[in-house]
Scaffold this active site. Sequence first.
Site, PDB file in Angstrom:
ATOM      1  N   GLU A  31     -16.188  -9.022 -40.708  1.00  0.00           N
ATOM      2  CA  GLU A  31     -15.380  -8.009 -41.825  1.00  0.00           C
ATOM      3  C   GLU A  31     -15.527  -8.605 -43.102  1.00  0.00           C
ATOM      4  O   GLU A  31     -15.681  -7.823 -44.141  1.00  0.00           O
ATOM      5  CB  GLU A  31     -14.105  -7.981 -41.463  1.00  0.00           C
ATOM      6  CG  GLU A  31     -13.142  -6.992 -41.625  1.00  0.00           C
ATOM      7  CD  GLU A  31     -11.829  -7.004 -40.962  1.00  0.00           C
ATOM      8  OE1 GLU A  31     -10.796  -6.405 -41.837  1.00  0.00           O
ATOM      9  OE2 GLU A  31     -11.509  -7.316 -39.837  1.00  0.00           O
ATOM     10  N   ASP A  49      -7.465  -8.530 -38.538  1.00  0.00           N
ATOM     11  CA  ASP A  49      -7.894  -7.483 -39.626  1.00  0.00           C
ATOM     12  C   ASP A  49      -7.646  -8.065 -40.946  1.00  0.00           C
ATOM     13  O   ASP A  49      -6.410  -8.947 -40.970  1.00  0.00           O
ATOM     14  CB  ASP A  49      -7.202  -6.265 -39.311  1.00  0.00           C
ATOM     15  CG  ASP A  49      -7.749  -5.415 -38.343  1.00  0.00           C
ATOM     16  OD1 ASP A  49      -8.951  -5.489 -38.455  1.00  0.00           O
ATOM     17  OD2 ASP A  49      -7.154  -4.558 -37.664  1.00  0.00           O
ATOM     18  N   ASP A  66     -11.747  -7.515 -31.047  1.00  0.00           N
ATOM     19  CA  ASP A  66     -11.409  -7.645 -32.630  1.00  0.00           C
ATOM     20  C   ASP A  66      -9.946  -7.919 -32.521  1.00  0.00           C
ATOM     21  O   ASP A  66      -9.135  -6.813 -32.558  1.00  0.00           O
ATOM     22  CB  ASP A  66     -11.928  -6.657 -33.149  1.00  0.00           C
ATOM     23  CG  ASP A  66     -11.576  -6.263 -34.707  1.00  0.00           C
ATOM     24  OD1 ASP A  66     -11.034  -7.453 -35.209  1.00  0.00           O
ATOM     25  OD2 ASP A  66     -11.947  -5.567 -35.328  1.00  0.00           O
ATOM     26  N   SER A 126     -21.037 -17.201 -24.687  1.00  0.00           N
ATOM     27  CA  SER A 126     -21.164 -17.689 -23.450  1.00  0.00           C
ATOM     28  C   SER A 126     -21.862 -16.956 -22.311  1.00  0.00           C
ATOM     29  O   SER A 126     -22.145 -15.800 -22.503  1.00  0.00           O
ATOM     30  CB  SER A 126     -19.789 -18.302 -22.790  1.00  0.00           C
ATOM     31  OG  SER A 126     -19.020 -19.022 -23.824  1.00  0.00           O
TER      32      SER A 126
END
Length: 882
Positions: A199, A381, A378, A300
């Site tokens: 972002e 923000d 996500d 991973s």
Amino acid sequence: MSRTRSAGLVALVALLVVALVATAAVVVLVRRPLPQTSGELVLAGLSGPVQVLRDDRGVPTVVADDPEDLFRAQGFVHAQDRFFQMDLRRHVTAGRLAELVGDAPEAVEADVVVRTLGWRRVAEEELPLLAPETRTYLQAYADGVNAYVDGRSPGELSAAYTALGVRGDLPPVEAWTPVDSLAWLKAMAWSLRANYDEELARAAAYGAVGDVALVEQLFPSPTAADAPPVVLGPGDTTPAAATRPADGPLPAADPEAAVAAALADPSAPVAATGRAAASVTAVLDRYAGLGAGGADGLGSNAWAVAGTHTESGAPMLAGDPHLAVSFPSTWSQVHLRCRERSAACPFDVAGFSFAGMPGVVVGRTPEVAWSLTNTGADVSDLFLERVRDGSALVAGEEVPLETRTETIEVAGADPVAITVRSSGHGPLLSDAVPALAAAGRRAPVPETAPAAGDAGYAVALRWTALTPGRSMDAVFALGAVTGWEDFREAASLLEVPGQTLVYADTTRVGYQVTGSVPVRQRGTGLGQQDGTWPRPGWDPAYDWAGTVPFEDLPSAVDPADGLVVSANQQATADGPALSQDLDQGYRAARIRAALEAQVSEGRPITVEDMAALQGDDVDPFAEVLVPALLSAPLPSGDGTTAEQRDFTREATALLRGWDGSTPPDSAAAAYYYAVWSNVLRLTFADQLPDVAQPSGGSRWYTVVGRLLEDPDSPWWDDATTPAVVETRDQVLGRALVDARLELTAKLGADPQEWQWGRLHRLTLRNQVLGTDGVPAPVRSLFTAGPVELGGSGSVVDATSWDARRGYDVVALPSLRMVVDMGDADAGRWVDVAGVSEHPWSGHRTDQLETYAEGGSFPWAFTPEGVAAAARDELTLVPRPQG
């Protein structure tokens, strides 16, 4: 106040060199902290005797009658082996690093960021939310740590304190508390914070190129059609991972997201502020020992295979979480067993723990094994805030910011006072991170946005980890699981960091996605419903609308084909993506294809097969990039001579017929990655700020794979030569030439003598005393290596390097384990280094050579197997009454 390292660690450790000239003195001081591992010791607070059995590598098995005794003894053992690492970790998570290590600018910067985020404050709020038994276990663990620390001088706890204490201003060693353990979960969450970096990079890239569509080309969002989901359903197939990046059109800008031009500030070059932000992130990752070390594609591998496909007839599981290079290693192996397993004492769990935190994070019980991969969800923000006179604009009203003052103590220098400001979305991280302040000046905003003012918008971070939760309950619950149902119940408690838990029991395999994942309101604004761009904080339409219920998170058990493969790709074929910035799926496709091939051939899968697949080193993108390189003409019109072209062809010959494997002795791999690094530099360095520069991981494979299909893309053109328009073939040809010259200087003139491992080296460094600037006699006590490794960031053997900074390994499989649920003593495991941090211990690096060779060690689990493997036995006994 001095802000140079010479005023900090360099000066103080230089004094140590003088003070410890005599070899005998060095030996005494370094050996003094070695713990007692046999015989008998009193541990206050025990209700009965506790056995600590250690194997050839010093890995402890702790056996007790009571769970409080079990975790009290684990705290004691962790302190024996790793107390300085534990103390360093709690200083990092409390924003008190400079108090321990001194007046190093990067330490102060890290403290400012952590204090702004408030990790420890959140941990303090979490403690009363936990289950009563969790709080009891945390306190027992802390009591065990303190029982070891009490009565010992810092020099008796670790040689690192001896080095740091030469200044004479080392703070006293404080008692361990449950909050010290809880705060470590915040460091884990930061390191696995999903698309925060992407972002920020989007905003920085937009500030440089001013074109949303061009920026979006740098952030392709994979779908389940691009990579195999964790479990295949009807109609799903394994994609051709090598060729899929070139498929599909380049992404176009959303018409609804046509936004105003960035707020330009010529006085603040983007590249400069990008470097400042990268340093803060890197130092947090370095000292915490968890992050990607600046490499793209932190992730991973974990997979499980049903018993119908295995030699033992029972499910098998493999796992290797990828984290930044750390020394001591990130994990500490341990086995915690109740002598008589019961409802009152339900633990028989072995695997990998964090020093400083009780329990086992990755491992197995008699009935269940699990490993984890980062979901990439996500969960954060960036919110742009219009701040004026101490208030933020929200829905047309001025809402006062919350403020507090934090004082950072700095060893050997004056304290630093900071003011932390928070909006309703979270802390204004732009006050602490220069690149976020730059993003506030340059990020695209709607045409209706309120005027920002000369300083631009402030940038707040909303992040699920800043909401108190019960993740520590999950650690203890996982340690007692016996089947799928209680496994899912335990997983439901793991709110932060969100993970994909891959599961195997004696009859079934499955997976469960965990974590607190925000729900974003639907809308047409740039990044509004997917969280990909900084969001207007003044518009409530961009606020979160709760979190995804646990029941709606992806999960499956007993898949039809008997295979579960998780490697940070999108979890499901038809469900919504948890993020737009997931791994591109190269590792997942490679692992699944290998397993499917063996199953189709009818060859039962063995423990050895699972371990060998963890070391698979084939780079699938070579199938895309190598043909393009071999067909590209070498430069001819820019002064490059015929002799220089012939010189380059000696190297390009290495790529003809190369199978894409990347072992340490591969000449082709050395050249391929040098060319790849130069392709990235020549394509993007001229247009992107440092914080958005390509690190070379899976995202960049897809970006370049698509650009190869567009030879005249503006990304190929060099913005520094306005009179010339460069094309794809010119960039590829120049990369071949430049890589040949680079490796000639580094590895010699004969390409046949080149070796990838000579470039791709792993050096283990203590985060404080193993770094550059520390005098060599001291540094040598706190480093190991270098060792030469194969692999690369987006292959299964994910030894990542950062194309912006060279070829050294910066992140890697931090452990490897394989479990056969049909034979409890047939498992394999290996750590990067060893269980001990003490320089004179034989267990500091006794796993490194085997790890570097791709090997592992037997993992005894049953009482009989543990007893047979034991080499030392320490009995901890209660303090005598009276």
